[in-house]
Design a protein around this motif. Structure first.
Motif, PDB file in Angstrom:
ATOM      1  N   VAL A  66       0.851  -1.191   0.000  1.00  0.00           N
ATOM      2  CA  VAL A  66       0.000   0.000   0.000  1.00  0.00           C
ATOM      3  C   VAL A  66       0.887   1.241   0.000  1.00  0.00           C
ATOM      4  CG1 VAL A  66      -1.874  -1.160   1.222  1.00  0.00           C
ATOM      5  CG2 VAL A  66      -0.091   0.005   2.529  1.00  0.00           C
ATOM      6  N   ALA A  67       0.244   2.389  -0.099  1.00  0.00           N
ATOM      7  CA  ALA A  67       0.929   3.679  -0.004  1.00  0.00           C
ATOM      8  C   ALA A  67       0.234   4.504   1.073  1.00  0.00           C
ATOM      9  CB  ALA A  67       0.884   4.403  -1.347  1.00  0.00           C
ATOM     10  N   ARG A  68       0.772   5.682   1.294  1.00  0.00           N
ATOM     11  CA  ARG A  68       0.166   6.549   2.317  1.00  0.00           C
ATOM     12  C   ARG A  68      -1.086   7.251   1.800  1.00  0.00           C
ATOM     13  NH1 ARG A  68       5.848   7.483   3.384  1.00  0.00           N
ATOM     14  NH2 ARG A  68       6.339   6.805   5.522  1.00  0.00           N
ATOM     15  N   VAL A  69      -1.286   7.220   0.488  1.00  0.00           N
ATOM     16  CA  VAL A  69      -2.458   7.852  -0.104  1.00  0.00           C
ATOM     17  C   VAL A  69      -3.256   6.781  -0.838  1.00  0.00           C
ATOM     18  CG1 VAL A  69      -1.260  10.051  -0.350  1.00  0.00           C
ATOM     19  CG2 VAL A  69      -1.262   8.447  -2.262  1.00  0.00           C
ATOM     20  N   GLU A  70      -4.501   7.083  -1.122  1.00  0.00           N
ATOM     21  CA  GLU A  70      -5.345   6.144  -1.859  1.00  0.00           C
ATOM     22  C   GLU A  70      -4.798   5.933  -3.271  1.00  0.00           C
ATOM     23  OE1 GLU A  70      -7.852   4.380  -0.826  1.00  0.00           O
ATOM     24  OE2 GLU A  70      -7.935   5.244   1.200  1.00  0.00           O
ATOM     25  N   ALA A  71      -5.160   4.777  -3.854  1.00  0.00           N
ATOM     26  CA  ALA A  71      -4.660   4.449  -5.186  1.00  0.00           C
ATOM     27  C   ALA A  71      -5.027   5.524  -6.205  1.00  0.00           C
ATOM     28  CB  ALA A  71      -5.200   3.090  -5.625  1.00  0.00           C
ATOM     29  N   TRP A  72      -6.231   6.082  -6.088  1.00  0.00           N
ATOM     30  CA  TRP A  72      -6.646   7.119  -7.047  1.00  0.00           C
ATOM     31  C   TRP A  72      -5.741   8.341  -6.937  1.00  0.00           C
ATOM     32  CZ3 TRP A  72      -8.262  12.167  -7.302  1.00  0.00           C
ATOM     33  CH2 TRP A  72      -8.890  12.571  -8.489  1.00  0.00           C
ATOM     34  N   ASP A  73      -5.450   8.775  -5.709  1.00  0.00           N
ATOM     35  CA  ASP A  73      -4.556   9.916  -5.506  1.00  0.00           C
ATOM     36  C   ASP A  73      -3.140   9.587  -5.978  1.00  0.00           C
ATOM     37  OD1 ASP A  73      -6.419  11.731  -4.227  1.00  0.00           O
ATOM     38  OD2 ASP A  73      -6.343  10.410  -2.491  1.00  0.00           O
ATOM     39  N   TYR A  74      -2.712   8.369  -5.715  1.00  0.00           N
ATOM     40  CA  TYR A  74      -1.383   7.925  -6.142  1.00  0.00           C
ATOM     41  C   TYR A  74      -1.262   8.035  -7.669  1.00  0.00           C
ATOM     42  CZ  TYR A  74       2.887   5.137  -5.342  1.00  0.00           C
ATOM     43  OH  TYR A  74       4.191   4.697  -5.232  1.00  0.00           O
ATOM     44  N   GLU A  75      -2.303   7.591  -8.354  1.00  0.00           N
ATOM     45  CA  GLU A  75      -2.309   7.648  -9.818  1.00  0.00           C
ATOM     46  C   GLU A  75      -2.287   9.093 -10.315  1.00  0.00           C
ATOM     47  OE1 GLU A  75      -4.822   5.738 -13.557  1.00  0.00           O
ATOM     48  OE2 GLU A  75      -5.785   5.959 -11.598  1.00  0.00           O
ATOM     49  N   GLN A  76      -3.034   9.966  -9.645  1.00  0.00           N
ATOM     50  CA  GLN A  76      -3.064  11.370 -10.066  1.00  0.00           C
ATOM     51  C   GLN A  76      -1.678  12.004  -9.941  1.00  0.00           C
ATOM     52  OE1 GLN A  76      -5.923  12.948 -11.434  1.00  0.00           O
ATOM     53  NE2 GLN A  76      -6.379  10.762 -11.448  1.00  0.00           N
ATOM     54  N   ILE A  77      -0.965  11.707  -8.882  1.00  0.00           N
ATOM     55  CA  ILE A  77       0.388  12.247  -8.716  1.00  0.00           C
ATOM     56  C   ILE A  77       1.308  11.707  -9.806  1.00  0.00           C
ATOM     57  CG2 ILE A  77       2.392  12.325  -7.178  1.00  0.00           C
ATOM     58  CD1 ILE A  77       0.436  12.183  -4.819  1.00  0.00           C
ATOM     59  N   LEU A  78       1.202  10.412 -10.074  1.00  0.00           N
ATOM     60  CA  LEU A  78       2.042   9.806 -11.116  1.00  0.00           C
ATOM     61  C   LEU A  78       1.745  10.414 -12.488  1.00  0.00           C
ATOM     62  CD1 LEU A  78       1.942   6.024 -10.105  1.00  0.00           C
ATOM     63  CD2 LEU A  78       3.871   7.598  -9.868  1.00  0.00           C
ATOM     64  N   ASP A  79       0.488  10.709 -12.756  1.00  0.00           N
ATOM     65  CA  ASP A  79       0.110  11.212 -14.081  1.00  0.00           C
ATOM     66  C   ASP A  79       0.358  12.715 -14.240  1.00  0.00           C
ATOM     67  OD1 ASP A  79      -0.642   8.727 -14.936  1.00  0.00           O
ATOM     68  OD2 ASP A  79      -2.791   9.032 -14.629  1.00  0.00           O
ATOM     69  N   LYS A  80       0.146  13.487 -13.178  1.00  0.00           N
ATOM     70  CA  LYS A  80       0.207  14.947 -13.291  1.00  0.00           C
ATOM     71  C   LYS A  80       1.569  15.533 -12.927  1.00  0.00           C
ATOM     72  CE  LYS A  80      -4.700  15.823 -12.301  1.00  0.00           C
ATOM     73  NZ  LYS A  80      -5.661  16.491 -11.377  1.00  0.00           N
ATOM     74  N   ASP A  81       2.191  15.000 -11.893  1.00  0.00           N
ATOM     75  CA  ASP A  81       3.369  15.650 -11.329  1.00  0.00           C
ATOM     76  C   ASP A  81       4.684  14.949 -11.664  1.00  0.00           C
ATOM     77  OD1 ASP A  81       1.850  17.696  -9.763  1.00  0.00           O
ATOM     78  OD2 ASP A  81       1.066  15.900  -8.790  1.00  0.00           O
ATOM     79  N   ILE A  82       4.664  13.636 -11.784  1.00  0.00           N
ATOM     80  CA  ILE A  82       5.905  12.917 -12.044  1.00  0.00           C
ATOM     81  C   ILE A  82       6.469  13.211 -13.438  1.00  0.00           C
ATOM     82  CG2 ILE A  82       6.925  10.626 -12.260  1.00  0.00           C
ATOM     83  CD1 ILE A  82       6.531  11.719  -9.386  1.00  0.00           C
ATOM     84  N   PRO A  83       5.649  13.381 -14.491  1.00  0.00           N
ATOM     85  CA  PRO A  83       6.244  13.752 -15.778  1.00  0.00           C
ATOM     86  C   PRO A  83       7.063  15.047 -15.712  1.00  0.00           C
ATOM     87  CG  PRO A  83       4.015  12.978 -16.125  1.00  0.00           C
ATOM     88  CD  PRO A  83       4.203  13.080 -14.635  1.00  0.00           C
ATOM     89  N   VAL A  84       6.640  15.992 -14.879  1.00  0.00           N
ATOM     90  CA  VAL A  84       7.410  17.233 -14.696  1.00  0.00           C
ATOM     91  C   VAL A  84       8.758  16.903 -14.055  1.00  0.00           C
ATOM     92  CG1 VAL A  84       7.440  19.506 -13.622  1.00  0.00           C
ATOM     93  CG2 VAL A  84       5.279  18.546 -14.438  1.00  0.00           C
TER      94      VAL A  84
END
Length: 323
Positions: A66-84
């Protein structure tokens, strides 16, 4: 970061803000800080229910990490912020994601499955894409794939370096990702592709079959005649008719005729040849077409096991088209 590490679960709007902080730091030139903070926010943790399992049974089925955030939030960070972050940091960002994926896969394997590198990812991540389960492990596979594609698009000349970095990791999913990257950006990696395709261990590895055969299909015409014949020779090797009959009898007691066993041998070869049918040399294409007429053309041969679709519930009286 110190506060985040003290939290077991972060919810509401905080995950979005934490992700925004990662990309904000990356845009502002604080790349090392962005990497450190991303590693903290996206940390992969053992499932808290793991302690409830039978610790004395080394083959007890593990629970997904698991992570500290929900899977949906985890995905949003990966999609929106990690490419930057990938754009700003380059390969260190890919390393970060690979480290997280390595941890996720390790946590998802049982105590008796830590030796070796087989992770059966060809079952739980058939296409290295966002799977329907949306677990942290699945999301990280997709994130590593997208990050490697992003870096390859920025600098195709570094693809061999990225491929070798992926292959240095332990689990077989990383070798699948490396083969995928070679197919995505083959321009500066011709020698590496030929080397991977003519490696018999890669050919025989069930877990690599999907990416291996798709790469072979795309790059087969660029191989030398000798390299092509080497791969086709492996495909042509198969159990004898007697071996097929013995295997079937030991499996379920069925006694096959010679004709039935011959048909099985041909179909096994067809499954290996089907993804290459459009790039086969003329003599092999003739054999392929003849065998198809005698048996049938395999479906979904690019997968080691064909995909299945499961339906349940009451059948609607209205078709999709009607609706």
């Amino acid at each position: 970061a110190a506060w985040v590490e003290q939290q077991r679960h972060i919810f509401a709007l905080l995950p979005e803000k934490l992700g925004a902080a990662i990309s904000h730091l990356a845009r502002g030139g604080h790349v090392d800080a962005a990497l450190d903070f991303a590693r903290c926010v996206l940390a992969v943790l053992p499932n808290p229910r793991a302690a409830e399992r039978d610790q004395d049974n080394p083959w007890a089925l593990p629970l997904d990490p698991v992570a500290r955030v929900e899977a949906w939030d985890y995905e949003q960070i990966l999609d929106k912020d990690i490419p930057v972050l990938v754009s700003a940091a380059g390969e260190p960002a890919l390393t970060l994601l690979c480290d997280l994926l390595q941890t996720a896969v390790s946590h998802s394997r049982g105590l008796g499955e830590q030796e070796g590198g087989e992770d059966y990812s060809y079952l739980w991540s058939r296409d290295l894409d966002d799977g329907p389960e949306r677990e942290v492990k699945d999301l990280l596979v997709s994130a590593v794939r997208k990050a490697s594609e992003q870096l390859a698009s920025q600098d195709a000349g570094s693809v061999p370096e990225f491929v070798k970095a992926l292959e240095d990791y332990r689990w077989s999913v990383f070798r699948r990702l490396a083969l995928h990257l070679l197919r995505f950006s083959p321009t500066a990696a011709g020698d590496l592709i030929a080397e991977r395709l003519t490696n018999r261990d890669n050919y025989e590895d069930t877990g690599l079959w999907h990416e291996y055969i798709l790469l072979a299909s795309d790059y087969f015409n660029h191989l030398t005649d000798q390299q092509q014949e080497l791969i086709l020779g492996w495909i042509d090797e198969s159990p004898s008719v007697e071996e097929v009959k013995e295997q079937r009898e030991s499996l379920d007691g069925t006694l096959l005729t010679d004709e039935q066993a011959i048909e099985i041998v041909k179909y096994r070869k067809l499954r290996r040849l089907a993804p290459l049918r459009d790039v086969l040399p003329p003599a092999w294409r003739e054999r392929y077409d003849e065998w198809v007429r005698e048996t049938e053309e395999p479906e979904h041969a690019e997968y080691i096991t064909p995909p299945i679709q499961v339906r349940w519930g009451v059948e609607s009286p209205q078709t999709t088209e009607d609706l």
